[in-house]
Design an enzyme around this catalytic site. Structure first.
Site, PDB file in Angstrom:
ATOM      1  CD  GLU A  13       2.427   7.258 -14.254  1.00 16.38           C
ATOM      2  OE1 GLU A  13       2.618   6.098 -14.632  1.00 16.38           O
ATOM      3  OE2 GLU A  13       2.914   7.693 -13.197  1.00 16.38           O
ATOM      4  CG  ASP A 214       4.275  -3.528 -18.497  1.00 20.49           C
ATOM      5  OD1 ASP A 214       4.268  -2.346 -18.134  1.00 20.49           O
ATOM      6  OD2 ASP A 214       4.553  -4.468 -17.721  1.00 20.49           O
TER       7      ASP A 214
HETATM    8  N1  ADE Z   1       4.740  -0.278 -13.906  1.00 21.35           N
HETATM    9  C1  ADE Z   1       4.294  -0.513 -15.164  1.00 21.35           C
HETATM   10  N2  ADE Z   1       4.814  -1.673 -15.638  1.00 21.35           N
HETATM   11  C2  ADE Z   1       5.609  -2.159 -14.664  1.00 21.35           C
HETATM   12  C3  ADE Z   1       6.437  -3.301 -14.567  1.00 21.35           C
HETATM   13  N3  ADE Z   1       6.529  -4.170 -15.565  1.00 21.35           N
HETATM   14  N4  ADE Z   1       7.142  -3.489 -13.425  1.00 21.35           N
HETATM   15  C4  ADE Z   1       7.050  -2.590 -12.405  1.00 21.35           C
HETATM   16  N5  ADE Z   1       6.286  -1.485 -12.455  1.00 21.35           N
HETATM   17  C5  ADE Z   1       5.574  -1.281 -13.574  1.00 21.35           C
END
Ligand code: ADE
Length: 252
Positions: A13, A214
């Site tokens: 990142e 996601d």
């Molecule tokens: N960062 C990226 N995806 C995430 C998730 N599913 N839960 C917590 N932090 C995240």
């Protein structure tokens, strides 16, 4: 002149920004973290990898402010989409951040940070606008198109509430409960609310930029990993680098 702190939880990142730091940059190791101090396209910066979670993020923000005189903090990274309109590949810039796992009831209200008397921390509007504008330019560029695959549309840039907790959410029922409890929350992640609290307590402007990797469902682990490996750098180079190059983050 105060420094701009750029913090991220994972190497991918912040990797491209680190690589772009001027050759005279120096690295200081404090509390098991490396703080890279130098300039990025003329803007004095401190860049650090916080590691994951609220405590790690809070410790990193404290050191950036107290030791390295950061006068503004931008936290950048990935997030899981919560809101129905927030797809993988979209960008979310926080208007405010909250800690969804804070619960000191019955002593304090649900989500209230004890003895601070607030549930939410506002992000700095001027920094937020700069991030939104840069993200909107990126979203229209050819570089953003690989991310558009799943959503079948160009990435959208959203502005709103981001929810933080010490949980990697990989469970559709858990995500659904959060969605019902916090219908305004656009996405969830693990560091923003803690960084925002530290910045609030120090009186330092704060901004939070998240790219959706996601949907916090059963596929979250593999979606997150794919996004991290293939696209996280494309976004940080595509949004933060041009913003720094423009000089808009230099302070008089
Ligand atoms: N960062 C990226 N995806 C995430 C998730 N599913 N839960 C917590 N932090 C995240």
């Amino acid at each position: 002149m105060g420094r701009l702190a750029i913090l991220g939880a994972l190497h991918e990142e912040i990797a491209d920004l680190l690589a772009a730091m001027d050759p005279g940059a120096a690295t200081f190791r404090i509390a098991m973290r490396d703080f890279h101090v130098g300039t990025l396209w003329g803007t004095p910066c401190v860049i650090a990898l916080s590691r994951i979670g609220k405590v790690a993020a809070a410790a990193t923000a404290c050191i950036a402010i107290q030791e390295f005189k950061a006068s503004r903090v931008i936290f950048t990274g990935l997030a899981g989409g919560l809101h129905a309109d927030v797809e993988v590949g979209d960008v979310v810039v926080a208007s405010a951040v909250m800690q969804y796992d804070m619960d000191a009831r019955p002593l304090f209200g649900r989500h209230e940070i004890p003895l601070l008397g607030r549930e939410r921390f506002d992000a700095d509007p001027a920094l937020g606008r700069l991030l939104q504008d840069s993200a909107a330019l990126f979203a229209r560029s050819p570089a953003a198109m690989p991310a558009a695959g799943a959503a079948r549309r160009p990435p959208k840039v959203h502005h709103g509430l981001i929810a933080t907790g010490d949980v990697f959410v990989n469970d559709i029922e858990y995500a659904q409960r959060l969605r019902q409890a916090l219908p305004e929350a656009l996405c969830l992640e693990m560091e923003g609310g803690a960084t925002a609290q530290v910045c609030y307590e120090f009186g330092v402007p704060f901004a939070l930029l998240r790219v959706i990797s996601d949907r916090a469902d059963h596929a979250a682990k593999s979606d997150f990993t794919d996004f991290l490996v293939n696209l996280a750098r494309v976004y940080s180079a595509g949004i933060l680098a041009p913003l720094l190059q423009s000089g808009a983050l230099r302070q008089a």
